[in-house]
Motif scaffolding. Sequence first.
Motif, PDB file in Angstrom:
ATOM      1  N   UNK A  83       0.719  -1.085   0.093  1.00 29.13           N
ATOM      2  CA  UNK A  83       0.183  -0.031  -0.041  1.00 29.13           C
ATOM      3  C   UNK A  83       0.915   1.440  -0.072  1.00 29.13           C
ATOM      4  N   UNK A  84       1.929   1.139   0.446  1.00 33.00           N
ATOM      5  CA  UNK A  84       2.730   2.428   0.707  1.00 33.00           C
ATOM      6  C   UNK A  84       4.299   1.860   1.122  1.00 33.00           C
ATOM      7  N   UNK A  85       5.239   2.864   0.819  1.00 33.13           N
ATOM      8  CA  UNK A  85       6.476   2.472   1.411  1.00 33.13           C
ATOM      9  C   UNK A  85       6.509   2.655   2.974  1.00 33.13           C
ATOM     10  N   UNK A  86       6.913   1.410   3.640  1.00 34.51           N
ATOM     11  CA  UNK A  86       6.536   1.435   5.059  1.00 34.51           C
ATOM     12  C   UNK A  86       8.015   1.888   5.902  1.00 34.51           C
ATOM     13  N   UNK A  87       8.948   1.656   5.232  1.00 29.90           N
ATOM     14  CA  UNK A  87      10.268   2.221   5.902  1.00 29.90           C
ATOM     15  C   UNK A  87      11.164   2.498   4.866  1.00 29.90           C
ATOM     16  N   UNK A  88      12.133   3.505   5.288  1.00 24.99           N
ATOM     17  CA  UNK A  88      12.736   4.201   4.501  1.00 24.99           C
ATOM     18  C   UNK A  88      14.205   4.012   5.191  1.00 24.99           C
ATOM     19  N   UNK A 152       8.749  14.107  -8.066  1.00 24.20           N
ATOM     20  CA  UNK A 152       7.450  13.276  -7.813  1.00 24.20           C
ATOM     21  C   UNK A 152       6.895  13.986  -6.720  1.00 24.20           C
ATOM     22  N   UNK A 153       7.045  15.248  -6.480  1.00 21.83           N
ATOM     23  CA  UNK A 153       6.282  15.993  -5.222  1.00 21.83           C
ATOM     24  C   UNK A 153       4.765  15.805  -5.187  1.00 21.83           C
ATOM     25  N   UNK A 154       4.346  15.546  -6.130  1.00 20.76           N
ATOM     26  CA  UNK A 154       2.932  15.644  -5.850  1.00 20.76           C
ATOM     27  C   UNK A 154       2.444  14.184  -5.554  1.00 20.76           C
ATOM     28  N   UNK A 155       3.311  13.050  -5.849  1.00 21.24           N
ATOM     29  CA  UNK A 155       2.938  11.819  -5.646  1.00 21.24           C
ATOM     30  C   UNK A 155       3.604  11.297  -4.114  1.00 21.24           C
ATOM     31  N   UNK A 156       4.105  12.025  -3.515  1.00 20.80           N
ATOM     32  CA  UNK A 156       4.805  11.695  -2.341  1.00 20.80           C
ATOM     33  C   UNK A 156       3.996  11.403  -1.096  1.00 20.80           C
ATOM     34  N   UNK A 157       2.805  12.124  -0.850  1.00 17.57           N
ATOM     35  CA  UNK A 157       1.795  11.806   0.039  1.00 17.57           C
ATOM     36  C   UNK A 157       1.202  10.148  -0.291  1.00 17.57           C
ATOM     37  N   UNK A 158       1.181   9.944  -1.259  1.00 16.52           N
ATOM     38  CA  UNK A 158       0.451   8.495  -1.427  1.00 16.52           C
ATOM     39  C   UNK A 158       1.807   7.300  -1.216  1.00 16.52           C
ATOM     40  N   UNK A 159       2.782   7.985  -1.980  1.00 19.33           N
ATOM     41  CA  UNK A 159       3.953   6.893  -1.817  1.00 19.33           C
ATOM     42  C   UNK A 159       4.571   6.649  -0.387  1.00 19.33           C
ATOM     43  N   UNK A 160       4.349   7.503   0.327  1.00 18.78           N
ATOM     44  CA  UNK A 160       4.972   7.294   1.780  1.00 18.78           C
ATOM     45  C   UNK A 160       3.528   7.224   2.843  1.00 18.78           C
ATOM     46  N   UNK A 161       2.323   7.276   2.389  1.00 13.60           N
ATOM     47  CA  UNK A 161       1.116   7.171   3.487  1.00 13.60           C
ATOM     48  C   UNK A 161       1.270   6.556   4.525  1.00 13.60           C
ATOM     49  N   UNK A 162       1.805   5.254   4.348  1.00  6.26           N
ATOM     50  CA  UNK A 162       1.859   4.489   5.552  1.00  6.26           C
ATOM     51  C   UNK A 162       2.948   4.261   6.087  1.00  6.26           C
ATOM     52  N   UNK A 163       3.960   5.038   5.959  1.00  5.85           N
ATOM     53  CA  UNK A 163       5.392   4.959   6.475  1.00  5.85           C
ATOM     54  C   UNK A 163       5.430   4.981   7.971  1.00  5.85           C
ATOM     55  N   UNK A 164       6.448   4.216   8.521  1.00  4.14           N
ATOM     56  CA  UNK A 164       6.373   3.851   9.954  1.00  4.14           C
ATOM     57  C   UNK A 164       7.580   4.073  10.506  1.00  4.14           C
ATOM     58  N   UNK A 165       8.637   3.980   9.435  1.00  2.31           N
ATOM     59  CA  UNK A 165      10.123   4.100  10.116  1.00  2.31           C
ATOM     60  C   UNK A 165      10.967   4.694   9.305  1.00  2.31           C
ATOM     61  N   UNK A 166      11.961   5.740   9.654  1.00  2.93           N
ATOM     62  CA  UNK A 166      13.132   6.174   8.855  1.00  2.93           C
ATOM     63  C   UNK A 166      14.381   5.725   9.513  1.00  2.93           C
TER      64      UNK A 166
END
Length: 744
Positions: A83-88, A152-166
Amino acid sequence: MSSHPSSSDPSGSASGSFHRLHPKVQRWVWTQGWKELRGIQEVAIAPIIEGTQDVILSASTASGKTEAAFLPICSRLAEDSGGSVRAIYIGPLKALINDQFERLDGLCDGLGIAVHRWHGDVSQGHKARLLKSPAGILLITPESLEALFIRQGSALASLFSSLEHIVIDELHAFIGTERGCQLQSLLHRVELTLRRNVPRVGLSATLGDMTLAAEFLRPGAGEKVRLCNSDSGGGELLLQLRGYRKRTPDARRLAPGEDEESSDGLPEDEHDVGAHLFKTLRGTHNLVFANSRANVELYADLLRRMCEQAQLPNEFFPHHGNLSKELREEAEAALKARQRPVNLVCTTTLEMGIDVGAVQSIAQVGVPPSVASLRQRLGRSGRKGGPAVLRLYLQEAELTKTSPLPDQLRMRLVQSVAMLELLLTNWFEPPASGAFHFSTLVQQLLSLIAQHGGVKAGEAFSALCQAGPFARVSREDFVHFLRGLGQRELLSQSSDGTLLLGRVGERIVNQYSFYAAFASVEEFRLVASGRTLGTMPIDQPLFVGTYLIFGGRRWRVLAVQGDEKVVELEPAPAGRVPMFESTGVGGVHDRVREQMRAVYAGDGIPRYLDARAQELLAEARATFQRWGLSERSIITSGREVHVFPWAGDAVVHTLALSLQASGLSVETLGAVLSVEGMQSDVEGALRGLVAEGPPRAEALTTHVANMALEKHDGFVPEDLLARDYAARYLDVQGAWRAAQRVLQ
């Protein structure tokens, strides 16, 4: 029939955290044959798996910090990673990202967690697939994350929407640097995009001050960062410092059967260093740190020819930033494969955690850049239970009646001894702090405008300064900053007040090099009487009347043309040029110089010195005593007055500018200030400094001709640039106190 140990721990022993890992992650640990979790892995599980706070994991090199972070992260992602990138994961080097990709891919393969790389060498096809179906873990450099914001500025919100850790690897490599400030801004902008905080995990083997590191990881809330430190993994240390006398060309002895025409021109001591490296390292796997690219090439070539003379396959290969990616990766792969003996002669390129496997020893040729750097390099050795082995090779000049005082004091040797003594006490430099980072503010403002297609000034100030990493920049200074960028056509403003990219700003943003906040040290052309002498990288301040050492001669600076990168010189007064290695401004810490004085004044002989190094130390101490430097800090030798503040480079640099402001010609040689003139003039200038109190740092910068040292400094208004330079490189309070000590 075999059975796994109990789930409480890989070996069945008591563990307070292993049971909290996902069963599939536990199974992966078992398949690795681990008998137990390492110390840092044990303490990291609880705070990371809860996923509510920032964490720093600090432990020795090869202590399993990557797994310490990702065992609990993968336990959170194992049930659903889509669904999204979860960790970076953010790493400082593409090669490090490639290494970590292989490590994480093995862990994540059985968990159904996708792992993606994103940097300049990754195909557009792989990147397009991630953008279409974001999931799992993304491994990326700060520069590539910057590119994502712009492209990809406009797409970042969906790309990282479920991000949990960096996760930020090699955290120490970012602190106090332009690249680190860029990283802080990017992390903040990710959270602005998502409108929530994302827990951050910092990994490092070298952190001098954990509280400063915590403040870097979460600016303004460092006290809330969970600090996890493990001393496990530090075993036996085998240490030797070998001394060599660097002979002048006319005193060089030729080998039997060799004449001047057949000689390769290398001083005998470098042959001696090479001979010991060849004898000691041949047939095994080691890293040789040689400080500069020129020395890397010199010793790699010398050692290769020694292999040829012995009719052996070459075992020594260069590794530095100017080599092609293919050559570097080929050398790294050969060392890691262990199919034949391989030794890499390198610069700082292999300080980072690039996985080249365990090496038998570390060799350091020349003065180490810092204690922290030495510790980082040493961490490459001593893995898998064996001792860490460090050999340091130090060359000092053969003394004559005309030898400069710094050479008589063997300052390079004593500084190295001081660093080793501090290393043995587990001290190392705290991360730098205090800079305004206007150069990176230029980049981040242009990036923010490019991401959104325009931004209001108030919004930019709020995002970058008020609640961002440039908190030292006031609203008033920000307005002044914007006007300066507008005058230089980096910005324009629409009728409704929106900031847009100007003509120059568009050109800068559209260049691939824009994504990097830092620039390599620029080469200046050196000119004397209209004749070009050559070029050299300038990473130290220049002002009219100061000195440069180039081509074995001392030169006085007549003028600096910053835009053209030209330094006009004239020959300085005759005299032997001391052996001196510039560490750049602010390179040596106060504590190192204090330890140097203690080494001079002491009488103990460190056990790690070889016989020649002991002789050199004895000569240094004899000179120290002969000149009475334990009782006084100002002495006259020939036509020069030498001032010994026994302080770090920031203090020494500030004193040099203060004396320059008094009309004196000053040369900085490491720990020593050499001033032309009478001792009474120098003392008078120092008394004036003490009487007037600490000077205004910005006022001293009027004598510095090359303040624009960072990538975008040329666009920053002069007064703001002076303030940033002073914050980075000067210590007026320390210089004022040092002047008082010197005059006692």
